[in-house]
Enzyme design. Sequence first.
Site, PDB file in Angstrom:
ATOM      1  N   ILE A  72       0.818  -1.216   0.000  1.00 44.74           N
ATOM      2  CA  ILE A  72       0.000   0.000   0.000  1.00 44.74           C
ATOM      3  C   ILE A  72       0.848   1.261   0.000  1.00 44.74           C
ATOM      4  O   ILE A  72       0.311   2.370  -0.052  1.00 44.74           O
ATOM      5  CB  ILE A  72      -0.973   0.030   1.197  1.00 44.74           C
ATOM      6  CG1 ILE A  72      -0.205  -0.095   2.520  1.00 44.74           C
ATOM      7  CG2 ILE A  72      -2.021  -1.055   1.069  1.00 44.74           C
ATOM      8  CD1 ILE A  72      -1.097   0.032   3.750  1.00 44.74           C
ATOM      9  N   GLY A  73       2.166   1.111   0.046  1.00 49.63           N
ATOM     10  CA  GLY A  73       3.001   2.306  -0.001  1.00 49.63           C
ATOM     11  C   GLY A  73       4.409   2.036   0.475  1.00 49.63           C
ATOM     12  O   GLY A  73       4.737   0.935   0.927  1.00 49.63           O
ATOM     13  N   LYS A  95       5.043  -2.835   8.099  1.00 52.74           N
ATOM     14  CA  LYS A  95       6.222  -2.286   7.434  1.00 52.74           C
ATOM     15  C   LYS A  95       7.322  -3.346   7.460  1.00 52.74           C
ATOM     16  O   LYS A  95       7.772  -3.759   8.526  1.00 52.74           O
ATOM     17  CB  LYS A  95       6.692  -1.016   8.135  1.00 52.74           C
ATOM     18  CG  LYS A  95       7.892  -0.355   7.456  1.00 52.74           C
ATOM     19  CD  LYS A  95       8.379   0.862   8.223  1.00 52.74           C
ATOM     20  CE  LYS A  95       7.398   1.999   8.139  1.00 52.74           C
ATOM     21  NZ  LYS A  95       7.945   3.243   8.747  1.00 52.74           N
ATOM     22  N   ASP A 194       8.594  17.066  10.759  1.00 54.69           N
ATOM     23  CA  ASP A 194       8.252  16.751   9.370  1.00 54.69           C
ATOM     24  C   ASP A 194       6.742  16.791   9.172  1.00 54.69           C
ATOM     25  O   ASP A 194       6.148  15.881   8.582  1.00 54.69           O
ATOM     26  CB  ASP A 194       8.809  15.377   8.989  1.00 54.69           C
ATOM     27  CG  ASP A 194       8.963  15.209   7.476  1.00 54.69           C
ATOM     28  OD1 ASP A 194       8.944  16.234   6.760  1.00 54.69           O
ATOM     29  OD2 ASP A 194       9.100  14.065   7.016  1.00 54.69           O
TER      30      ASP A 194
END
Length: 363
Positions: A72-73, A95, A194
């Site tokens: 998904i990314g 992850k 960030d």
Amino acid sequence: MVQEDDENLRNSMSLRPTSLSTRPTSLSVNGNEKTLPEESVLRSLSTGTLKYPDDEHLYTFSSANLQDLGAIGNGNFGTVYKMRHKETGKLIAVKRIRCNNIGHREQIRLLREHDTIVKSEKGPNIVKFYGAIFSEGDCWICMELMDISMDLLYKRVYMVKNSRLNENVVGHITVCTVDALDYLKKELKIIHRDVKPSNILVDGTGAVKLCDFGICGQLEESFAKTHDAGCQPYLAPERITSSDKYDVRSDVWSLGITLYEIATGKFPYQEWNSLFDQIATVVSGDPPILHPDSDDFHYSLPLVKFINTCLTKDRRHRPKYDTLKSFDFYRIYAVAGPEIEEAKRILGVEAIDTRNHPVDHRG
């Protein structure tokens, strides 16, 4: 990170799966941390169990207990997959990090991100950590699954659907993000460094959560030191050229840029061709200003004041979170009510729609 970051991390960090007594300690970072080989560091993140916030049971698991539903990314250090935990049927984000692709600098960022997520178990609007394993040469970090980032969501709404996100939605996003950032500052003594739309995630229920803590900075007496972190377009003026310490007000600037972008559908600056252009614009030029009637659309005065105050160029006059929470725009949407429920409904619908219709908006 530079050496100062490494020392701050070692002095402040004790990595544990969570603060719950049912979870075993997985890692303590000390002065010898630098000498650990990459695989040893990643192995030490493994809990071997999954623990969900709404379930008291502790699930022992391996990769065989997870059904891969596709990538998904890409996140820091690895690819993120959507997976199903077979025993519970729960959907999670995993992850996967390759040991041989990560060096010491990346280890520090990974440890920082993991530590922040673990310590934020009770924090509002922050993605949750469920557990980790070491399998097939990879470290698998299991986290809460969200549907889409605000970066992709707002671009689909404005650019593809030629629509807008109403002010209730912007208000809900604002409150959730400010609350998450304030929690990091007050409870963990860190700043995010960030803040940007791609690090604000949304799910189908309209929940809004902050992610990506790999470059969070440890605060020393409320100030951070390093200047080599963060996405350049969202950096505050003082972080581009100054060697001085900075504080949460640099994140407030990034929040202002982010909210301007989400509210209007466009980044407030023209594209830069070089760092010199960015310095000339952000450091030497005037800050972006949202006007009540920009782009043939009316923005309320509370919203305009909130965003423009976040974008105060002089850090000394830029507010911190407690002051932001006193603004009318925050206070209006910090209270549960029909406006918030409608905002969450809209966000949830748009999140699922964007997830189901991926479009490359780059360029």
